[in-house]
Design an enzyme around this catalytic site. Structure first.
Site, PDB file in Angstrom:
ATOM      1  N   VAL A 329       0.839  -1.205   0.000  1.00  0.00           N
ATOM      2  CA  VAL A 329       0.000   0.000   0.000  1.00  0.00           C
ATOM      3  C   VAL A 329       0.872   1.252   0.000  1.00  0.00           C
ATOM      4  CG1 VAL A 329      -1.834   1.246   1.193  1.00  0.00           C
ATOM      5  CG2 VAL A 329      -1.811  -1.258   1.226  1.00  0.00           C
ATOM      6  N   TYR A 330       1.869   1.271   0.864  1.00  0.00           N
ATOM      7  CA  TYR A 330       2.781   2.421   0.929  1.00  0.00           C
ATOM      8  C   TYR A 330       3.475   2.621  -0.419  1.00  0.00           C
ATOM      9  CZ  TYR A 330       6.820   5.253   2.269  1.00  0.00           C
ATOM     10  OH  TYR A 330       7.781   6.231   2.338  1.00  0.00           O
ATOM     11  N   GLY A 331       4.004   1.535  -1.000  1.00  0.00           N
ATOM     12  CA  GLY A 331       4.703   1.638  -2.278  1.00  0.00           C
ATOM     13  C   GLY A 331       3.811   2.133  -3.397  1.00  0.00           C
ATOM     14  N   THR A 333       1.289   4.180  -3.104  1.00  0.00           N
ATOM     15  CA  THR A 333       1.063   5.621  -2.946  1.00  0.00           C
ATOM     16  C   THR A 333       2.260   6.420  -3.459  1.00  0.00           C
ATOM     17  OG1 THR A 333       1.936   5.650  -0.673  1.00  0.00           O
ATOM     18  CG2 THR A 333      -0.415   5.256  -0.942  1.00  0.00           C
ATOM     19  N   LYS A 334       3.461   5.918  -3.226  1.00  0.00           N
ATOM     20  CA  LYS A 334       4.651   6.625  -3.698  1.00  0.00           C
ATOM     21  C   LYS A 334       4.780   6.549  -5.215  1.00  0.00           C
ATOM     22  CE  LYS A 334       6.126   8.255   0.155  1.00  0.00           C
ATOM     23  NZ  LYS A 334       6.135   9.719   0.367  1.00  0.00           N
TER      24      LYS A 334
END
Length: 496
Positions: A329-331, A333-334
């Site tokens: 999820v974090y990746g 968004t980036k």
């Protein structure tokens, strides 16, 4: 009283009072007092004081003799004591700057001269090779000088305090960036969801600034005189909060020069199925939607400013499109933020607003350490750095950025190479074999933070040399390698 005549009297010869029975007007450099029909002419105290100041520097070495000579041919002696001291301090700064530049070019010529001699030695007297060495040296000097001059002009062009807004700046890298901007003489606004965190951070940064100023030189205090830090609570996921932040920044600072979208979150290293719906919503809202809303708010303010401004979005794992297992999820968004950045850079080409990315690499913050394993922490020993270290590198580059679409990175190829080469020495730097932290808490680190700022790192030492030194040494080294290869014949190798 009517002026009847003007006289010129040299104060050095006025050992006694002179009396004039006729009303006269005396030059402005004389102190006069009229009594009935007489004027008492005294020695010019300002000129006497000037002579005393000049004499003070005589006989105290070449440096003071130079200042004495300058004072003798200037009007500094006629200034007040405070004005005089300020002028002398400015003069010393000019002389010091000239001396530093002379020393730098001596280093340049010495360094490149050594390589030059090696090149001549290797050429064996071959005229064509000697010409190649000379041209390489001259080209390096010219290219390096042009590069250095451009950097000086850029720094001069961007001199002065900046007005900076940093989201998510009450802890970790955000607070380190705020502190570094503040101690560069800038005016900073810190933000967080929690108003209590904002108040505590503002007080802490103000205390840091006071401690630095109490031990700083007069010139450093002058540089920090405009520094200021204020804060406001802001949830970057809410459009009304972002609008409130931009209005607050304009009210407090007048304008915004730099806006950094640092607010971000992660919920640890684990498979997607272990993330709750609330976790996913918060990560996407903060990292992607929050950055988009803040970019729009900053662009709205900066596009109406004559000077424009610069906006930085923070890169992270996944920005380049690579997979990020356990942080999917974090990746994502980036990666989405990078796509947004590329699009908005093209949209803003005809505006005076610059859009950039900043990549801090791997920083020892709660965001990185949340849910990390012992194996992860052993890797962190090699490539991770403290927030203060990263901020000290990023901030000077952010302050002088120009144009749009630039990338300000901490983990440059030389730093990565250095980390790999010294990986054996970096074992146990931040964590032991059990994953326990070995580095001090932030409060303890900051007690000696001002002292640590003055220490030179390897990269700081490299930057002390002029650009033409490095370009010339590199070009000459390539030529020397070429000469060695040219002089090596196949018969030199055994078995051929």
């Amino acid at each position: 009283m009517t002026t009847l005549t003007k006289i010129q009297v040299y104060p050095q010869v006025l050992e006694h009072r002179l009396f004039f029975r006729d009303p006269i007007r005396v030059g402005s450099r004389l102190t006069c007092r009229e009594r009935s029909n007489r004027v008492y002419v005294h020695r010019c105290e300002k000129k006497v004081e000037r002579k005393r100041k000049v004499e003070k520097f005589k006989g105290n070495g070449s440096w003071d003799s130079l200042k004495s000579g300058f004072l003798g041919f200037s009007k500094l002696g006629f200034l007040s004591k405070d004005e005089y001291n300020q002028k002398v301090e400015n003069l010393e700064m000019v002389f010091s700057s000239v001396a530093v530049q002379i020393a730098r070019y001596i280093v340049t010529m010495t360094s490149t001269g050594a390589i030059l001699l090696i090149g001549f030695q290797l050429s064996g007297g071959d005229s064509s090779m000697n010409s190649l060495v000379w041209y390489s040296w001259l080209g390096g000097i010219i290219i390096g000088t042009m590069t250095g001059a451009n950097m000086v002009l850029e720094d001069h062009y961007r001199a002065g305090p900046r007005n900076v807004v940093i989201t998510g700046s009450t802890r970790g890298l955000g607070k380190a960036l705020a502190r570094e901007f503040l101690l560069s003489g800038d005016r900073v606004i810190v933000t967080s969801r929690s108003s209590e965190s904002v108040d505590m951070t503002v007080k802490e940064l103000e205390q840091n600034l006071k401690e630095i100023m109490s031990n700083a030189s007069e010139s450093a205090r002058k540089k920090l005189s405009d520094a200021k830090v204020v804060g406001i609570a802001c949830d970057v996921c809410k459009p009304e909060d972002v609008e409130k932040l931009s209005n607050f920044a304009v009210k407090e600072l007048g304008s915004i020069n730099i806006w950094i979208n640092n607010a971000g979150t992660n919920k640890g290293f684990r498979p997607l199925l272990e993330f709750t719906e609330e976790d996913i919503t918060q990560i996407v809202s903060t990292n992607l939607i929050g950055s988009i809303l803040c970019t729009r708010g900053a662009m709205d303010v900066m596009s109406r400013q004559h000077s424009g401004g610069h906006i930085f979005n923070m890169d992270g794992a996944g920005s380049g499109g690579s997979s990020t297992p356990l942080t999917a999820v974090y990746g994502s968004t980036k990666c989405g933020l990078r796509q947004f950045h590329g699009s908005i850079v093209k949209e803003s080409q005809k505006t005076n607003v610059g859009l950039h990315t900043a990549s801090p690499g791997m920083v020892l913050t709660e965001l990185l350490l949340s849910g990390s394993s012992i194996k992860n922490k052993q890797m962190f020993n090699i490539i991770c750095e403290l927030p203060e270290t990263v901020a000290r590198t990023l901030v000077p580059r952010m302050r002088v950025v120009k144009g749009s679409g630039k990338a300000v990175n901490y983990l440059t190829p030389p730093r990565i190479l250095l980390a790999i080469v010294t990986s054996w020495l970096r074992r146990g730097r931040w964590f032991d074999d059990q994953g326990r932290a070995l580095y001090a808490a932030e409060a303890d680190r900051l007690r000696n933070w001002a002292e640590n700022r003055t220490r030179l790192s390897l990269t700081d030492a490299m930057e002390m040399y002029t650009e033409n030194t490095w370009v010339s040494v590199f070009s000459l080294s390539v030529v020397c390698a070429f000469i060695i290869l040219q002089s090596t014949t196949p018969s030199s190798f055994p078995g051929t």
